[in-house]
Design an enzyme around this catalytic site. Sequence first.
Site, PDB file in Angstrom:
ATOM      1  N   GLU A 155     -18.051  26.041  52.465  1.00 45.36           N
ATOM      2  CA  GLU A 155     -16.913  24.879  52.173  1.00 45.36           C
ATOM      3  C   GLU A 155     -16.230  24.391  53.470  1.00 45.36           C
ATOM      4  O   GLU A 155     -14.966  24.413  53.760  1.00 45.36           O
ATOM      5  CB  GLU A 155     -15.826  25.617  51.316  1.00 45.36           C
ATOM      6  CG  GLU A 155     -16.336  26.330  49.996  1.00 45.36           C
ATOM      7  CD  GLU A 155     -15.303  27.085  49.350  1.00 45.36           C
ATOM      8  OE1 GLU A 155     -14.229  27.169  49.717  1.00 45.36           O
ATOM      9  OE2 GLU A 155     -15.730  27.393  48.222  1.00 45.36           O
ATOM     10  N   GLU A 342     -21.213  29.599  44.614  1.00 45.49           N
ATOM     11  CA  GLU A 342     -19.935  30.497  44.168  1.00 45.49           C
ATOM     12  C   GLU A 342     -19.557  29.961  43.082  1.00 45.49           C
ATOM     13  O   GLU A 342     -19.695  28.581  42.705  1.00 45.49           O
ATOM     14  CB  GLU A 342     -18.728  30.357  45.007  1.00 45.49           C
ATOM     15  CG  GLU A 342     -18.899  30.972  46.472  1.00 45.49           C
ATOM     16  CD  GLU A 342     -17.674  30.877  47.504  1.00 45.49           C
ATOM     17  OE1 GLU A 342     -16.553  30.635  46.878  1.00 45.49           O
ATOM     18  OE2 GLU A 342     -17.810  30.967  48.474  1.00 45.49           O
TER      19      GLU A 342
HETATM   20  O1  IFM Z   1     -12.119  33.417  47.939  1.00 45.48           O
HETATM   21  C1  IFM Z   1     -12.712  32.048  47.882  1.00 45.48           C
HETATM   22  C2  IFM Z   1     -13.799  31.998  49.070  1.00 45.48           C
HETATM   23  O2  IFM Z   1     -13.872  32.565  50.171  1.00 45.48           O
HETATM   24  C3  IFM Z   1     -14.320  30.638  48.979  1.00 45.48           C
HETATM   25  N1  IFM Z   1     -14.506  29.812  48.028  1.00 45.48           N
HETATM   26  C4  IFM Z   1     -13.221  30.040  47.039  1.00 45.48           C
HETATM   27  C5  IFM Z   1     -12.842  31.522  46.583  1.00 45.48           C
HETATM   28  C6  IFM Z   1     -11.743  31.495  45.715  1.00 45.48           C
HETATM   29  O3  IFM Z   1     -10.545  30.957  45.986  1.00 45.48           O
END
Ligand code: IFM
Length: 427
Positions: A155, A342
């Site tokens: 990210e 994710e």
């Molecule tokens: O917990 C985070 C993760 O570290 C990165 N992506 C989003 C998740 C939820 O906010």
Amino acid sequence: MNLPPVLGAATSAFQIEGGREDGKGQSIWDTFSDEGRLADRGDIACDHYHRYQEDVELLKGFDAYRMSIAWTRVLPDGVGEVDQKGLDFYRRLIDELLDSGVAPWVTLFHWDLPQALQDRGGWANRETVDAFVRYAEVVVEALGDLVKNWITHNEPWVYATLGHIEGVFAPGITDWQTGLAVAHHVLLSHGKAVPVLKQRGGSVGPALDCRPSRPATPDDEAANTHFDGFRNRWYFDPVFGKGYPADIEETYRELGRWDGSLVQAGDLDSIASPIDFLGINYYTSIEIRTGSQESDVGKVAPGPGPPPGYTEMGWEITPAALTEFLQRVDREYSPASIVITENGASYSDGVEDQRRIDYLQQHLEAVSAARDSGVPVDGYFVWSLMDNLEWVSGFTQRFGLIDIDFDTQVRSPKASYHWYRDLIANR
Ligand code: IFM
């Protein structure tokens, strides 16, 4: 459902490990924690450093596990001396995963920059790119015989923006020029690390976060295009060889945020180093209205939605936008392979978490629809394997398939854990 062939769950080092010992260096998130800027301290988190065997036991039946390495365990100061104890920990963990039939997918940078590098300017300093490439070399040398899937960065938008423009995440800076310098160097280091990580036959990709957006009315088209450029295209375009989007560059120049001078000859080619897969982190989408002062930092008020339209993060539940975004990425960038690195939901429902099952089911159906339409989505990781330290929110936001009692460290699989493991077994 037309499920991707790889189904797993994800975590990151700072959010679960604890274990500030064995020579581990200080990261910027340790500093944020020490300064009391998190709702809960990060010293212990899920104590995974000491309980990893129990956690791997719970992963049995999953195809894959996405984890991250703490740079500060491997190189406590970011550069210089390697800490063998840190590498040994990851080798033990990865051996345990492989013995359990779970493929490790390893992220190198999930935001926990060594404080020693931050003290020299962090990612705003171009030297951090070289430090990252060396870190990648050390890790692939030590673990490349075991790990076949690597993720360079997690990210980049969140890291650059929340940490350096909004200042709400570590290292807590509020400066556009710094934020855009950080974004550029993070992207550059991604591209430079790709060939390094491929040296021992691994597949490599970044995990880009995305926020698909839609205009509230036809009059909001321009604002929506701007938001999409700021939030998505600034990262996706250069990774796929399109350079930085001209419309956003122009706006940033006008606002004095960016003059392009830190982009050196060859940088854009490096950033576009061919990847094996594109990781996409998806949680929600957003409606954009013209005129919001903050529309380019994602603070647009979400529209109303029927319950249960939001997760406890306040994120609107929009699975259809995931299908559409995957189709768009396929159309505009044609990645060879996409992995949802994710996807998940925060609910504090304890172990009876039907709402999380519903969320995951809807999003797996969205992925399945994208696959039906020909989009090559080859993997999917639930965020997260277990409740963990949700950055500044501490333990208040629970994303896990497994409940953690943070006082006793007792792990209790939730209904969603059993549902997901059965889904994998019965696919
Ligand atoms: O917990 C985070 C993760 O570290 C990165 N992506 C989003 C998740 C939820 O906010």
